[in-house]
Design an enzyme around this catalytic site. Structure first.
Site, PDB file in Angstrom:
ATOM      1  N   HIS A 232      -5.158  -7.337   0.905  1.00  0.00           N
ATOM      2  CA  HIS A 232      -4.427  -6.091   1.096  1.00  0.00           C
ATOM      3  C   HIS A 232      -3.538  -6.119   2.336  1.00  0.00           C
ATOM      4  O   HIS A 232      -2.463  -5.530   2.349  1.00  0.00           O
ATOM      5  CB  HIS A 232      -5.448  -4.961   1.226  1.00  0.00           C
ATOM      6  CG  HIS A 232      -4.877  -3.594   1.288  1.00  0.00           C
ATOM      7  ND1 HIS A 232      -4.525  -2.871   0.181  1.00  0.00           N
ATOM      8  CD2 HIS A 232      -4.593  -2.799   2.352  1.00  0.00           C
ATOM      9  CE1 HIS A 232      -4.060  -1.691   0.542  1.00  0.00           C
ATOM     10  NE2 HIS A 232      -4.089  -1.620   1.853  1.00  0.00           N
TER      11      HIS A 232
ATOM     12  N   TYR B 130      -2.483  11.216   1.655  1.00  0.00           N
ATOM     13  CA  TYR B 130      -3.489  11.252   0.588  1.00  0.00           C
ATOM     14  C   TYR B 130      -3.578  12.658   0.000  1.00  0.00           C
ATOM     15  O   TYR B 130      -3.654  12.834  -1.230  1.00  0.00           O
ATOM     16  CB  TYR B 130      -4.853  10.813   1.128  1.00  0.00           C
ATOM     17  CG  TYR B 130      -4.953   9.326   1.335  1.00  0.00           C
ATOM     18  CD1 TYR B 130      -5.609   8.525   0.421  1.00  0.00           C
ATOM     19  CD2 TYR B 130      -4.367   8.721   2.445  1.00  0.00           C
ATOM     20  CE1 TYR B 130      -5.697   7.157   0.596  1.00  0.00           C
ATOM     21  CE2 TYR B 130      -4.450   7.352   2.633  1.00  0.00           C
ATOM     22  CZ  TYR B 130      -5.114   6.580   1.705  1.00  0.00           C
ATOM     23  OH  TYR B 130      -5.183   5.223   1.886  1.00  0.00           O
TER      24      TYR B 130
ATOM     25  N   ASP C 141       0.842  -1.193   0.000  1.00  0.00           N
ATOM     26  CA  ASP C 141       0.000   0.000   0.000  1.00  0.00           C
ATOM     27  C   ASP C 141       0.885   1.255   0.000  1.00  0.00           C
ATOM     28  O   ASP C 141       1.809   1.356  -0.796  1.00  0.00           O
ATOM     29  CB  ASP C 141      -0.958  -0.049   1.205  1.00  0.00           C
ATOM     30  CG  ASP C 141      -2.000   1.057   1.197  1.00  0.00           C
ATOM     31  OD1 ASP C 141      -2.802   1.101   0.257  1.00  0.00           O
ATOM     32  OD2 ASP C 141      -1.992   1.881   2.119  1.00  0.00           O
TER      33      ASP C 141
END
Length: 385
Positions: free
Chosen positions: A362, A291, A165
């Site tokens: 994930h 982000y 990730d």
């Protein structure tokens, strides 16, 4: 570099207990289940366990079995775990990098299985016990901070790196920027390649990009909010532990290989330990900064900040710089998303290992730690030969 013990003040736990007891539940949804978000019945059960069955002090004791440290690295204090090799043989150390909504805790099962080498697991800046970075677009500094941690603080001259990730994005950038330090890079998310105008894509690549656009529409509203209006959810999630659990646990269910049954893969205690590491440090808001800085999850949509040269390349929001590929030996273990190998070969000049895994998602380090640890070990053993 100072030893660190995970020890949350009792006042924080008392405040949490009070907030949980006063949870204000939303009106029942007209369509029960998980299709529209977190199932309220499951969340109620999780909160009930949080109140009456979960022991943070027991989880603290488990975490403190590992050696934790905090150190100032180029002006930012990072938290990290170091697990020394049981039988030191001069083997190359490994840096393991976590992502979101995860913590160093997810990667501890790998450290237990990679006992032949020194393992270093930092908390991302602004996550858990690491201080946040100051300034807009400051996330670009993370690869350099990790390099400083390994070389300036811990004294390693060369190391391998693994990431998933966001951790994979950091690993890929560090491999790109510092091939003199990074002997090899192992990731579960390949770097985003640069495509020259008119580049012909294979049928598999075209299908992969179509599927990615569909999945983004269905499941990345969280990322759009976190990269465009991060302060708004931060206010809500810092105030409500039940809300924070909903925000995090939804992703652990959706992104794991659990067939919709989250406790097929994770216990309530594992889930709540992750939630607690965000709650007791009040870092859910600062975890969103990456982000905002990197415009994540916008691979096939117009950039939120077009032509902004401060956006870091090679992460999910922006491709590698034109004409650049990662040159160090590379390996990709595929769990959650199945890119075609030819897509990854556009980003890596020396892709030595390609491992589509039979199971896991994930959060592979916690879902399938044996599979992942074996793949990491075999790759870096070959790199060292």
């Amino acid at each position: 570099m100072e030893p660190f013990t995970v020890q949350v003040p009792e006042s924080v736990l008392s405040d949490l207990a009070d907030r949980l007891s006063r949870t204000r539940w939303s009106r029942p949804w007209d369509r029960p289940g998980w299709e529209d978000g977190v199932d309220q019945s499951y969340l109620r059960d999780l909160v009930a366990w949080w109140q009456d069955g979960f022991s943070w002090r027991a989880r603290e004791a488990e975490l403190n079995r590992y050696d934790h440290f905090r150190a100032a690295v180029r002006g930012t204090v990072l938290h990290f775990v170091v697990v020394r090799a049981r039988r030191p043989k001069g083997r190359m150390p490994l840096l393991l990098c976590h992502g979101w909504p995860s913590t160093f805790y997810e990667l501890l099962p790998l450290a237990d299985r990679l006992s032949q080498v020194d393992v270093v697991i930092p908390s991302l800046p602004g996550y858990g016990f690491s201080d946040p970075l100051d300034g807009f677009r400051s996330a670009n500094r993370i690869p350099a901070l990790y390099a400083g941690l390994m070389t300036e603080v811990l004294g390693y001259s060369r190391f391998g790196i693994h990431g998933g990730d966001i951790g994979a994005m950091v690993a890929n950038r560090l491999a790109l920027e510092r091939p003199d330090l990074v002997a090899g890079v192992h990731v579960t998310m390949p770097a985003e390649p640069y495509l020259e105008p008119g580049t012909g894509l294979t049928e598999d690549e075209q299908a992969f990009l179509r599927d990615r656009r569909i999945s983004q529409e269905r499941g990345t509203a969280y990322a759009h909010l976190q990269r465009t209006r991060p302060a708004t959810p931060a206010h809500a999630l810092a105030d409500s532990p039940a809300g924070l659990a909903a925000w995090i646990v939804e992703k652990w269910r959706d992104w794991s290989d659990c067939d919709g049954r989250i406790e097929r893969r994770f216990t309530k205690d594992q889930l709540l330990t992750t939630v607690m590491l965000y709650w007791v440090t009040n870092t859910i808001g600062t975890s969103f900064r990456i982000y905002r800085d990197w415009a994540l999850a916008s691979e096939d949509t117009p950039q939120a900040w077009p032509d902004d040269d401060t956006l870091i390349g090679g992460v999910a929001g922006a491709p590698l710089p034109p004409g650049r590929r990662i040159e160090v030996p590379a390996a990709v273990a595929l769990f959650h998303v199945r890119q075609p190998r030819e897509w990854a070969e556009r980003a890596y000049a020396n892709l030595q290992r390609w491992s589509p895994m039979p199971s896991g998602g994930h959060f592979a380090a916690m879902e399938e730690p044996d599979l992942l640890a074996d793949d990491i070990s075999e790759f870096f053993s070959a790199v060292e030969r």
